[in-house]
Design an enzyme around this catalytic site. Sequence first.
Site, PDB file in Angstrom:
ATOM      1  N   HIS A   1       0.814  -1.218   0.000  1.00 14.41           N
ATOM      2  CA  HIS A   1       0.000   0.000   0.000  1.00 14.41           C
ATOM      3  C   HIS A   1       0.849   1.272   0.000  1.00 14.41           C
ATOM      4  O   HIS A   1       0.598   2.178   0.798  1.00 14.41           O
ATOM      5  CB  HIS A   1      -0.931   0.011   1.219  1.00 14.41           C
ATOM      6  N   PRO A   2       1.839   1.409  -0.876  1.00 15.81           N
ATOM      7  CA  PRO A   2       2.650   2.636  -0.870  1.00 15.81           C
ATOM      8  C   PRO A   2       1.871   3.839  -1.406  1.00 15.81           C
ATOM      9  O   PRO A   2       1.166   3.738  -2.408  1.00 15.81           O
ATOM     10  CB  PRO A   2       3.825   2.286  -1.783  1.00 15.81           C
TER      11      PRO A   2
END
Length: 529
Positions: free
Chosen positions: A465-466
């Site tokens: 989930h960057p």
Amino acid sequence: MFDYIIIGAGSAGCVLANRLSADPDVSVLLVEAGPRDSHPFIHMPAGLAKLVSNKRVNWDYHTMAEAQLDGRVLWWPRGKVLGGSSSINAMCYTRGVPGDYEEWAALGADGWDWKSVLPYFRRSERNQRGADALHGDEGPLYVSDLRYSNRLSQAFIEAGRQAGHALNRDFNGPRQQGFGLFQVTQKDGARCSSAVAYLDPVRERRNLTVVTGAQVNRITFERGRANGVTYTSRGRAFHQPAAREVLLCGGAINSPQLLMLSGIGPAAQLRRNGIDVLADVPQVGENLQDHLDICTLQHATQNVTYDRLNDAKVAFDYYLRGHRGIGSSNIAEAGGFVRSHLASDERPDIQLHFVPAMLDDHGRHRLKGIGYTVHACFLRPRSRGRIALASGRAGDKPRIEANYLSDGEGFDMKMMVECARLSRELLAQPAFDDYRGAPIFPARNDLDDAQLREFIRAKAETIYHPVGTCRMGHDDASVVDPQLRVRGVEGLRVVDASVMPTLIGGNTNAPTIMIAERAADLIRDSSGR
């Protein structure tokens, strides 16, 4: 010449391609570095386990050595295919909570509060359960209940109840907290990626051109205004001009990299890499955030897991039965949201995913026997990393400095210890009595906090989930303004997860699609259409 050039056919890029090309007087070019989404394992949901090592559809990124994780280099898979990461993810449909978007607005993302973004979530969604105040049922993105779930997933949900947590049928409903099955981005038991939802229905539009296998090297400018892109395809170089705007949808890694390669970013870094400075924007690549995840694994005593499946039989059964059976599973079937005693406000601060199989090192390390896995992550990390250039060449992967667990107060580590404790507590509930074998990771159930910290440093990984590397805000230091326009230049916007000021409390695919839905309106409004 095209009116709009969209760089990246991922979760956001496919949305923009659909919405902007709806105007027949507008021409749109969508450029994607990866191939078309023709691989059959993309469309059979359980096939995601077989896509792990397929570098043809995966950017196959790695971080730099992480100082707080025993100097380990972590693997960061990202989708390199039509649909982007929505073509290789676990399809969990979560939005976060209203407070996440109120926080964005408080940080300067004007117009991105919950009341403003909810209509775009509803516009995108076609929920199997129908429409209500929070859900839509006429959008292109199919959101469905799982057609198949493992009995261990049901045991996990019951374990949550036995541990004192509420049951929750809808993580995107009035209350996020609780345990239940995820709704998933699937249509009739098949993956509904952004390419399936937004691109497939409009492929025949004459004003939409989709080019795959094309690596964009630079955004070009004339007198400070974006006027096109250069890209390479099949060994040849091209320059394609844009009449109105260039829309960058590369994601939290590729978008800041391409901005810097194009002369927009921290001036000193650009000069070190031999790049002429067009706009000194120091925050490009900064503010990197990601959900760090710790997996707790347990052996199973009954052969009901997904560890030793006959892949051919699963695929045959899936297609023979009309997209049903194990093949329709997203693998991470059940989950939960928990508010810990360390939570700073009313929002849940821990998310769990349950997998009825042993998942070590993203599934790349096959373990002996059979078992099951609890993923747990802290939803609001305080640590910040950065994306930096490794060189001035577009073909070189950037430096990913995640800087996990680097916050000065050590709060992120405290929360990861809470995640590990909660996972062990859940697996100890009576719901698992009929299935529980020996512990795998950690190998003992009696670890103290110091030993849990050692375990986390040795085993924690990304849960993909960057965000945040082209931060949106109204302050001069932000990379894009609330209309997603890049500061210091004209005719260029960033539309993807990189503009998020902070991580939302959940999986990031649905919010990224929402961002693109709203961006399409912003773009049309600015053009007077």
